[in-house]
Design a protein around this motif. Structure first.
Motif, mmCIF file in Angstrom:
data_model
loop_
_atom_site.group_PDB
_atom_site.id
_atom_site.type_symbol
_atom_site.label_atom_id
_atom_site.label_comp_id
_atom_site.label_asym_id
_atom_site.label_seq_id
_atom_site.Cartn_x
_atom_site.Cartn_y
_atom_site.Cartn_z
ATOM 1 N N ALA A 172 -17.350 25.267 79.694
ATOM 2 C CA ALA A 172 -15.509 25.436 79.200
ATOM 3 C C ALA A 172 -15.214 24.314 79.916
ATOM 4 N N VAL A 173 -15.635 23.740 80.619
ATOM 5 C CA VAL A 173 -14.311 23.236 80.990
ATOM 6 C C VAL A 173 -14.355 21.966 80.187
ATOM 7 N N LEU A 174 -15.794 21.167 80.312
ATOM 8 C CA LEU A 174 -15.828 20.125 79.049
ATOM 9 C C LEU A 174 -15.049 20.639 77.663
ATOM 10 N N ASP A 175 -14.650 21.696 77.450
ATOM 11 C CA ASP A 175 -15.141 21.913 75.993
ATOM 12 C C ASP A 175 -12.812 21.968 76.079
ATOM 13 N N ALA A 176 -12.728 23.058 76.997
ATOM 14 C CA ALA A 176 -11.137 22.788 77.409
ATOM 15 C C ALA A 176 -10.346 21.592 77.694
ATOM 16 N N THR A 177 -10.814 20.517 77.949
ATOM 17 C CA THR A 177 -10.434 18.588 78.076
ATOM 18 C C THR A 177 -10.927 17.897 77.021
ATOM 19 N N ILE A 178 -11.454 17.862 76.051
ATOM 20 C CA ILE A 178 -12.275 17.110 75.409
ATOM 21 C C ILE A 178 -11.199 17.661 74.797
ATOM 22 N N GLY A 179 -11.251 19.224 74.042
ATOM 23 C CA GLY A 179 -10.101 19.559 72.580
ATOM 24 C C GLY A 179 -8.674 19.373 72.810
ATOM 25 N N ASP A 180 -7.505 19.276 72.472
ATOM 26 C CA ASP A 180 -6.055 19.376 72.377
ATOM 27 C C ASP A 180 -6.294 20.446 71.729
ATOM 28 N N ASP A 181 -6.532 21.762 71.159
ATOM 29 C CA ASP A 181 -6.000 22.697 71.099
ATOM 30 C C ASP A 181 -6.817 24.314 71.702
ATOM 31 N N PRO A 182 -6.003 25.114 72.414
ATOM 32 C CA PRO A 182 -7.392 25.875 73.048
ATOM 33 C C PRO A 182 -8.069 26.474 71.991
ATOM 34 N N GLN A 183 -7.154 26.362 70.543
ATOM 35 C CA GLN A 183 -7.478 27.378 69.906
ATOM 36 C C GLN A 183 -8.693 27.661 69.254
ATOM 37 N N PHE A 184 -8.995 25.974 68.885
ATOM 38 C CA PHE A 184 -10.681 25.470 68.620
ATOM 39 C C PHE A 184 -11.715 25.576 69.565
ATOM 40 N N CYS A 185 -11.381 25.759 71.244
ATOM 41 C CA CYS A 185 -12.391 25.500 71.745
ATOM 42 C C CYS A 185 -13.329 26.507 71.423
#
Length: 210
Positions: free
Chosen positions: A25-38
């Protein structure tokens, strides 16, 4: 054929699984630039004494890993599975998948969050559990899987990052999903449960991509 039985043999103990899911979850939120696509998320306040790790790929497939005092329950749903309640004549959960879930963990399985509006069944094609104090993951003991499917219950792809937790596999997943390089050292750092330092955040951030 890849089924829940193979997944059960490859999952780590609940404490290690929790650390890994939080890291995804941390990786997804940090790598991505838009929370809705996590795709991965972790809710540390799901219910009284409960935490939830969630995956939703936005294409109709999802899983939840619910941590509670009574144990841990994993519920996954592959919308294209022949075992989907939507694919059966009687719109029932596939026989054997949840029949043996311990009574103490049934409230986790029956959470309204995992039922589609207007329907009276949990969205599930794969289910595993581990009661507190148990030494192994359990699944229904007599599931008659439909033939002709590589992963009939969807466990092969739904739980892929839980059964193969190597930094290289996790790195490959996020590089494929976000279509850009992701530094392996930073992935290793987060998977090890270390705090996300400013340097790690900068290395993973999409702002660093030219």
């Amino acid at each position: 054929m890849s089924t829940v039985y193979e997944a059960a043999a490859l999952l780590p103990d609940p404490a290690e699984l929790r650390v890994h899911l939080r890291a995804l979850a941390v990786l997804d939120a940090t790598i991505g630039d838009d929370p809705q696509f996590c795709v991965y998320a972790f809710n540390a306040d799901w219910g009284p004494g409960e935490e939830a790790a969630l995956m939703d790929n936005g294409s109709g497939d999802d899983f939840s890993v619910l941590f509670a005092p009574a144990g841990v329950l994993i519920r996954g749903f592959d919308h294209e599975s022949a075992m989907s309640p939507y694919g059966t004549d009687d719109e029932e959960v596939w026989p054997g998948v949840v029949d043996e879930v311990p009574a103490a963990l049934l409230p986790l399985l029956n959470d309204p969050a995992f039922r589609d509006e207007g329907l009276d069944f949990t969205r599930v094609t794969v289910c595993l559990w581990r009661e507190t104090g148990d030494t192994a993951w359990r699944a229904g003991s007599a599931i008659d899987f439909p033939v002709g499917h590589e992963s009939p219950d969807g466990s092969g792809f739904l739980l892929h990052l839980l059964t193969d937790r190597s930094p290289e596999t996790v790195q490959a997943h996020f590089e494929d999903y976000y279509e850009r390089p992701v530094p392996l050292d930073a992935v290793r750092h987060v998977l090890a449960g270390h705090p996300v330092t400013p340097a790690i955040a900068a290395a993973l951030s999409p702002a660093e991509v030219s």
